[in-house]
Design a protein around this motif. Structure first.
Motif, PDB file in Angstrom:
ATOM      1  N   TRP A  10       0.826  -1.207   0.000  1.00 33.28           N
ATOM      2  CA  TRP A  10       0.000   0.000   0.000  1.00 33.28           C
ATOM      3  C   TRP A  10       0.863   1.261   0.000  1.00 33.28           C
ATOM      4  O   TRP A  10       1.803   1.364   0.781  1.00 33.28           O
ATOM      5  CB  TRP A  10      -0.903   0.025   1.229  1.00 33.28           C
ATOM      6  N   THR A  11       0.495   2.226  -0.856  1.00 35.76           N
ATOM      7  CA  THR A  11       1.138   3.540  -0.776  1.00 35.76           C
ATOM      8  C   THR A  11       0.726   4.231   0.520  1.00 35.76           C
ATOM      9  O   THR A  11       1.531   4.896   1.160  1.00 35.76           O
ATOM     10  CB  THR A  11       0.757   4.418  -1.980  1.00 35.76           C
ATOM     11  N   HIS A  12      -0.550   4.097   0.894  1.00 33.50           N
ATOM     12  CA  HIS A  12      -1.084   4.584   2.170  1.00 33.50           C
ATOM     13  C   HIS A  12      -2.160   3.602   2.605  1.00 33.50           C
ATOM     14  O   HIS A  12      -3.051   3.266   1.811  1.00 33.50           O
ATOM     15  CB  HIS A  12      -1.681   5.994   2.033  1.00 33.50           C
ATOM     16  N   ALA A  52      -3.240   2.948  -2.788  1.00 29.34           N
ATOM     17  CA  ALA A  52      -2.898   2.188  -3.991  1.00 29.34           C
ATOM     18  C   ALA A  52      -2.104   0.953  -3.579  1.00 29.34           C
ATOM     19  O   ALA A  52      -1.125   1.064  -2.835  1.00 29.34           O
ATOM     20  CB  ALA A  52      -2.100   3.041  -4.963  1.00 29.34           C
ATOM     21  N   LEU A  53      -2.543  -0.193  -4.037  1.00 32.78           N
ATOM     22  CA  LEU A  53      -1.886  -1.468  -3.748  1.00 32.78           C
ATOM     23  C   LEU A  53      -1.028  -1.799  -4.963  1.00 32.78           C
ATOM     24  O   LEU A  53      -1.549  -2.239  -5.993  1.00 32.78           O
ATOM     25  CB  LEU A  53      -2.934  -2.549  -3.489  1.00 32.78           C
ATOM     26  N   VAL A  54       0.274  -1.557  -4.864  1.00 36.54           N
ATOM     27  CA  VAL A  54       1.108  -1.583  -6.070  1.00 36.54           C
ATOM     28  C   VAL A  54       2.143  -2.702  -6.046  1.00 36.54           C
ATOM     29  O   VAL A  54       2.637  -3.104  -4.993  1.00 36.54           O
ATOM     30  CB  VAL A  54       1.810  -0.224  -6.290  1.00 36.54           C
ATOM     31  N   ALA A  55       2.430  -3.188  -7.261  1.00 34.50           N
ATOM     32  CA  ALA A  55       3.456  -4.194  -7.511  1.00 34.50           C
ATOM     33  C   ALA A  55       4.221  -3.757  -8.765  1.00 34.50           C
ATOM     34  O   ALA A  55       3.707  -2.945  -9.548  1.00 34.50           O
ATOM     35  CB  ALA A  55       2.816  -5.565  -7.719  1.00 34.50           C
ATOM     36  N   GLY A  84      -9.742   2.812  -9.419  1.00 34.60           N
ATOM     37  CA  GLY A  84      -9.183   2.404 -10.700  1.00 34.60           C
ATOM     38  C   GLY A  84      -7.817   1.796 -10.511  1.00 34.60           C
ATOM     39  O   GLY A  84      -7.617   0.937  -9.654  1.00 34.60           O
ATOM     40  N   ILE A  85      -6.864   2.291 -11.294  1.00 31.23           N
ATOM     41  CA  ILE A  85      -5.499   1.788 -11.247  1.00 31.23           C
ATOM     42  C   ILE A  85      -4.542   2.966 -11.093  1.00 31.23           C
ATOM     43  O   ILE A  85      -4.784   4.053 -11.630  1.00 31.23           O
ATOM     44  CB  ILE A  85      -5.183   0.936 -12.497  1.00 31.23           C
ATOM     45  N   PHE A  86      -3.487   2.746 -10.337  1.00 30.19           N
ATOM     46  CA  PHE A  86      -2.472   3.764 -10.049  1.00 30.19           C
ATOM     47  C   PHE A  86      -1.134   3.260 -10.577  1.00 30.19           C
ATOM     48  O   PHE A  86      -0.785   2.103 -10.353  1.00 30.19           O
ATOM     49  CB  PHE A  86      -2.379   3.966  -8.533  1.00 30.19           C
ATOM     50  N   VAL A  87      -0.413   4.104 -11.286  1.00 33.61           N
ATOM     51  CA  VAL A  87       0.919   3.767 -11.804  1.00 33.61           C
ATOM     52  C   VAL A  87       1.885   4.786 -11.213  1.00 33.61           C
ATOM     53  O   VAL A  87       1.696   5.988 -11.392  1.00 33.61           O
ATOM     54  CB  VAL A  87       0.974   3.818 -13.343  1.00 33.61           C
ATOM     55  N   ARG A  88       2.919   4.306 -10.530  1.00 36.22           N
ATOM     56  CA  ARG A  88       3.740   5.223  -9.744  1.00 36.22           C
ATOM     57  C   ARG A  88       5.234   5.014  -9.961  1.00 36.22           C
ATOM     58  O   ARG A  88       5.723   3.884  -9.918  1.00 36.22           O
ATOM     59  CB  ARG A  88       3.429   5.020  -8.254  1.00 36.22           C
ATOM     60  N   ILE A  89       5.947   6.109 -10.217  1.00 35.31           N
ATOM     61  CA  ILE A  89       7.413   6.106 -10.154  1.00 35.31           C
ATOM     62  C   ILE A  89       7.844   6.639  -8.794  1.00 35.31           C
ATOM     63  O   ILE A  89       8.611   6.006  -8.082  1.00 35.31           O
ATOM     64  CB  ILE A  89       8.025   6.959 -11.295  1.00 35.31           C
ATOM     65  N   ASP A  90       7.332   7.825  -8.429  1.00 34.64           N
ATOM     66  CA  ASP A  90       7.639   8.431  -7.130  1.00 34.64           C
ATOM     67  C   ASP A  90       6.537   9.434  -6.803  1.00 34.64           C
ATOM     68  O   ASP A  90       5.524   9.494  -7.495  1.00 34.64           O
ATOM     69  CB  ASP A  90       9.040   9.075  -7.120  1.00 34.64           C
ATOM     70  N   ASP A  91       6.725  10.222  -5.744  1.00 36.77           N
ATOM     71  CA  ASP A  91       5.681  11.149  -5.285  1.00 36.77           C
ATOM     72  C   ASP A  91       5.282  12.170  -6.341  1.00 36.77           C
ATOM     73  O   ASP A  91       4.159  12.697  -6.302  1.00 36.77           O
ATOM     74  CB  ASP A  91       6.148  11.913  -4.030  1.00 36.77           C
ATOM     75  N   GLU A  92       6.173  12.496  -7.261  1.00 41.83           N
ATOM     76  CA  GLU A  92       5.897  13.551  -8.232  1.00 41.83           C
ATOM     77  C   GLU A  92       5.627  13.037  -9.630  1.00 41.83           C
ATOM     78  O   GLU A  92       5.303  13.822 -10.526  1.00 41.83           O
ATOM     79  CB  GLU A  92       7.064  14.550  -8.257  1.00 41.83           C
ATOM     80  N   GLY A 120      -1.165  -0.801  -9.610  1.00 35.77           N
ATOM     81  CA  GLY A 120      -2.159  -1.679  -9.013  1.00 35.77           C
ATOM     82  C   GLY A 120      -3.420  -0.936  -8.662  1.00 35.77           C
ATOM     83  O   GLY A 120      -3.572   0.254  -8.964  1.00 35.77           O
ATOM     84  N   PRO A 121      -4.363  -1.634  -8.026  1.00 36.20           N
ATOM     85  CA  PRO A 121      -5.659  -1.041  -7.713  1.00 36.20           C
ATOM     86  C   PRO A 121      -5.537   0.145  -6.756  1.00 36.20           C
ATOM     87  O   PRO A 121      -4.699   0.136  -5.863  1.00 36.20           O
ATOM     88  CB  PRO A 121      -6.436  -2.188  -7.070  1.00 36.20           C
ATOM     89  N   PHE A 122      -6.408   1.146  -6.972  1.00 36.44           N
ATOM     90  CA  PHE A 122      -6.405   2.278  -6.047  1.00 36.44           C
ATOM     91  C   PHE A 122      -7.826   2.761  -5.809  1.00 36.44           C
ATOM     92  O   PHE A 122      -8.736   2.538  -6.594  1.00 36.44           O
ATOM     93  CB  PHE A 122      -5.523   3.419  -6.586  1.00 36.44           C
ATOM     94  N   LEU A 123      -7.995   3.454  -4.691  1.00 40.41           N
ATOM     95  CA  LEU A 123      -9.228   4.152  -4.382  1.00 40.41           C
ATOM     96  C   LEU A 123      -8.908   5.358  -3.523  1.00 40.41           C
ATOM     97  O   LEU A 123      -7.845   5.430  -2.904  1.00 40.41           O
ATOM     98  CB  LEU A 123     -10.237   3.245  -3.674  1.00 40.41           C
TER      99      LEU A 123
END
Length: 195
Positions: free
Chosen positions: A14-16, A53-56, A80-88, A167-170
């Motif tokens: 989880w991101t949070h 966001a539950l990310v892999a 939906g879905i979250f795609v993350r490199i970093d906070d920005e 991964g999934p986010f809300l």
């Protein structure tokens, strides 16, 4: 048809942390914390880094799909879905309930956020799937309701050299109690064309 590999819910980080997240059969039932959101600067002047966001890992050449449903009731309820490199540098793509309408769109963030959205009110009671494909220089976002046709949502620039996860986010910016049922999380090969 490319092979779909299910991703266990336990493989994500989880991101949070959400208010709660519990398996229910093959699904994951997640409740958001009130005032959760993801946004940086543009137009509103604030930064929110509190999405769930539950990310892999998501590599170049891979795609990820997330399927979910929820009772869309609260202003700015979103999933939906979250795609993350970093906070920005990140993308959130999916649906958001605002001003009485369900909107399909994406927020693409590179220091500051932008937002594209269009109404999909006829999707409100459907199970929805959002798909992201990672190319060397872009993320391609598609979505569909039920077994309907895929709709191209966005082609966004994205750094292919950076490690990214998805991964999934809300998020529930205005209320407590948004609960989303995520029924599917899979990894497959990226789309090979836009059309």
């Amino acid at each position: 048809m490319p092979e779909m590999t299910p991703i266990p819910w336990t493989d994500g980080t989880w991101t949070h942390e959400p208010a709660s997240a519990a398996p229910q059969g093959d699904a994951l039932v997640v409740t958001a914390v009130e005032d959760s959101d993801a946004w940086r600067h543009t137009a509103y002047g604030f930064v929110h880094d509190t999405e769930h966001a539950l990310v892999a890992p998501l590599a170049v050449g891979e795609a990820m799909e997330v399927t979910f449903h929820a009772p869309w009731e609260g202003q700015f309820d979103q999933a939906g879905i979250f795609v993350r490199i970093d906070d920005e540098r990140w993308i959130k793509a999916g649906v958001e309930f605002a001003d009485g309408h369900l909107g399909l769109g994406a927020v693409v963030t590179d220091g500051s956020s932008d937002w594209s959205v269009g109404h999909v009110d006829d999707w409100r009671d459907s199970e929805l799937t959002v798909r992201v494909s990672r190319w060397p220089d872009a993320v391609i976002v598609r979505a569909r309701a039920g077994d309907g046709d895929w709709r191209l949502v966005r082609v966004a620039p994205f750094d292919g050299a950076a490690a990214a996860s998805a991964g999934p986010f809300l998020a529930a910016p205005t209320r407590a109690g948004l609960t989303v049922v995520f029924t599917r999380w899979v990894r497959t090969s990226a789309d090979d064309s836009l059309h």
